[in-house]
Scaffold this active site. Structure first.
Site, PDB file in Angstrom:
ATOM      1  N   SER A  56       0.845  -1.192   0.000  1.00  0.00           N
ATOM      2  CA  SER A  56       0.000   0.000   0.000  1.00  0.00           C
ATOM      3  C   SER A  56       0.888   1.253   0.000  1.00  0.00           C
ATOM      4  O   SER A  56       1.752   1.367  -0.869  1.00  0.00           O
ATOM      5  CB  SER A  56      -0.941  -0.067   1.221  1.00  0.00           C
ATOM      6  OG  SER A  56      -2.031   0.789   1.059  1.00  0.00           O
ATOM      7  N   ASP A  67       0.369  -3.666  -4.252  1.00  0.00           N
ATOM      8  CA  ASP A  67      -0.986  -3.116  -4.338  1.00  0.00           C
ATOM      9  C   ASP A  67      -1.145  -1.677  -3.856  1.00  0.00           C
ATOM     10  O   ASP A  67      -2.257  -1.281  -3.490  1.00  0.00           O
ATOM     11  CB  ASP A  67      -1.960  -4.030  -3.557  1.00  0.00           C
ATOM     12  CG  ASP A  67      -3.371  -3.970  -4.134  1.00  0.00           C
ATOM     13  OD1 ASP A  67      -3.490  -3.906  -5.378  1.00  0.00           O
ATOM     14  OD2 ASP A  67      -4.340  -3.973  -3.359  1.00  0.00           O
ATOM     15  N   HIS A 107      -7.161  -5.951  -1.079  1.00  0.00           N
ATOM     16  CA  HIS A 107      -6.013  -5.105  -0.714  1.00  0.00           C
ATOM     17  C   HIS A 107      -5.213  -5.691   0.456  1.00  0.00           C
ATOM     18  O   HIS A 107      -3.985  -5.623   0.459  1.00  0.00           O
ATOM     19  CB  HIS A 107      -6.490  -3.686  -0.388  1.00  0.00           C
ATOM     20  CG  HIS A 107      -5.374  -2.707  -0.194  1.00  0.00           C
ATOM     21  ND1 HIS A 107      -4.423  -2.463  -1.167  1.00  0.00           N
ATOM     22  CD2 HIS A 107      -5.034  -1.916   0.860  1.00  0.00           C
ATOM     23  CE1 HIS A 107      -3.564  -1.560  -0.717  1.00  0.00           C
ATOM     24  NE2 HIS A 107      -3.912  -1.217   0.513  1.00  0.00           N
TER      25      HIS A 107
END
Ligand SMILES: *[C@@H]1O[C@H](CO)[C@@H](O)[C@H](O)[C@H]1NC(C)=O
Ligand SMILES: *[C@@H]1O[C@H](CO)[C@@H](O)[C@H](O)[C@H]1NC(C)=O
Ligand SMILES: *[C@@H]1O[C@H](CO)[C@@H](O)[C@H](O)[C@H]1NC(C)=O
Ligand SMILES: CC(=O)N[C@H]1CO[C@H](CO)[C@@H](O)[C@@H]1O
Length: 378
Positions: A231, A254, A304
């Site tokens: 992230s 991601d 996610h």
């Protein structure tokens, strides 16, 4: 009505039943791993998010490979107890019960080797791990340990005021600041990138490594470091590579990209792993500007937070079916153990290729062994 001591005993009995330690499966690489946790303070830098003027303080975990002959095995809590209680409460809305994170152990080793007679020891390539915003480095313990078991020294970093909670050795804590606006995220990204470079500076000091990695044979080669993040940690990896030439390879799990790296791009190897169906304008924008080796892979059945230890945690604890459907939106439908295996296999293939010169067909074309992984070109 029960008297309070009886009530207290009943309560303790229930908690005790739940907190029976459950060990995370050991990593599958050919090395055993030591785990050393340290606090580092950057006296040259004020923390931009601290309410009062104070130097930037970080916590790191170092997973370091050792040979099985040197391993004196022990179990340690996966999460620090204060962090564990905090995360139980933070995730209570998803049905996580008190005592959940306290019940999970990691299998690690003390090194039996005498540091003065490390004839068989050698050093391993260094990889830094940067967590997602509002996470904790401890949610990536299993991923980091798995990579270490394949012969890498892996350092996970908590970025203060960004991590949900950072617990220090004296049990003081720093909770996350409210980082939501674009300006705050860019300030946070800048602090994160300075954090990872500061950690490299410290790891290049023999006096520091003697303290935090006593089983290290000789100096770490920080000039050839890999970096991986989830992230905002993936964005941190990219921006760190842009600003600090000691980072020679990176992986973004991601995360959206932020800041000047999107336009400036990178000329070094970079791997991007996307959750199923990810559409991200920053991924499309950076792609033509990545001029080195690059791949974008997508993992079917992932969401996610598949790119954390959490799906594996819920399966190891056997609590997936007691979680509400919203949890699936966060964790994905791919099983915890399978998601972990696929992600760590591709991460290892990438670092083995770039940092150890071992090529892998996995990085060039779809694999029958990993049908969940598809090659994207935005
Ligand atoms: C050490 O390595 C051996 C052999 O790979 C493995 O069976 C064992 O589970 C490992 N122990 C720890 C504590 O990592
Ligand atoms: C920190 O808290 C733990 C319990 O969560 C306790 O066992 C430990 O002794 C404390 N450490 C310090 C330095 O106070
Ligand atoms: C966090 O900051 C945002 C934007 O500045 C604001 O809308 C929100 O209310 C803040 N939340 C908290 C808990 O302070
Ligand atoms: C440095 C560089 O080549 N930047 C380019 C990134 O991609 C955009 C869109 O393709 C270009 O406009 C930039 O010049």
């Amino acid at each position: 009505m029960l008297t309070s001591p009886v009530k207290a005993c009943l309560f303790l009995a229930l908690v005790a039943q739940f907190v029976t330690a459950i060990p995370f499966p050991p990593p599958t690489g050919s090395y055993n791993t030591t785990l050393l946790i340290s606090e580092l303070t950057d006296d040259a830098r004020l923390d931009p998010f601290a309410p009062t003027k104070q130097p930037r303080r970080l916590m790191i975990s170092v997973f370091h490979p050792i040979s099985p002959a040197e391993c004196s095995p022990y179990l340690t809590l996966d999460l620090n107890p204060i962090t564990a209680a905090f995360e139980d409460a933070a995730l209570a809305q998803f049905g996580v019960q008190p005592g959940t994170f306290e019940s999970l152990d990691l299998q690690v080793c003390h090194s039996r080797a005498n540091p003065h007679h490390l004839s068989t020891s050698r050093n391993y390539p260094l990889v830094l791990f940067s967590p997602g915003l509002a996470g904790t480095r401890l949610f990536y313990n299993a991923i980091a340990q798995q990579l270490a078991s394949r012969g890498y020294t892996v350092v996970t970093i908590d970025h203060a005021y960004d991590a949900s909670i950072v617990t220090f050795p004296d049990n003081s804590t720093i909770l996350a600041a409210n980082i939501t606006t674009e300006a705050q995220i860019l300030l946070d990204l800048d602090a994160r990138v300075k954090d990872v470079s500061f950690v490299l500076d410290k790891l290049s000091e023999p006096s520091t490594t003697a303290r935090i990695i006593p089983s290290l044979a000789c100096r770490l080669d920080v000039s050839n470091t890999g970096i991986i993040g989830h992230s905002l940690g993936g964005a941190t990896a990219a921006t760190a590579m842009l600003r600090d030439s000691r980072f020679i390879a990176g992986i973004n799990l991601d995360g959206s990209f932020w800041g000047d790296v999107i336009q400036k791009g990178l000329d070094k190897p970079f791997l991007m792993l996307a959750h199923e169906g990810k559409i991200d304008p920053t991924w499309e924008a950076i792609w033509p500007n990545l001029t080195g080796w690059k791949r974008e892979l997508m993992l079917a059945g992932s969401a996610h937070n598949t790119f954390t230890d959490l799906p594996d945690v819920v399966d190891v604890l056997g609590i997936r079916r007691s979680l509400p459907p919203e949890a699936t939106d966060l964790l994905g439908t791919i099983g915890g153990a399978r998601g972990f295996e696929v992600i760590t296999t591709y991460v290892e293939a990438f670092f083995d290729f770039v940092m150890k010169g071992e090529s892998s067909a996995l990085l060039d074309k779809p694999s029958k062994s990993f049908p969940e992984v598809s090659f994207e070109s935005p």
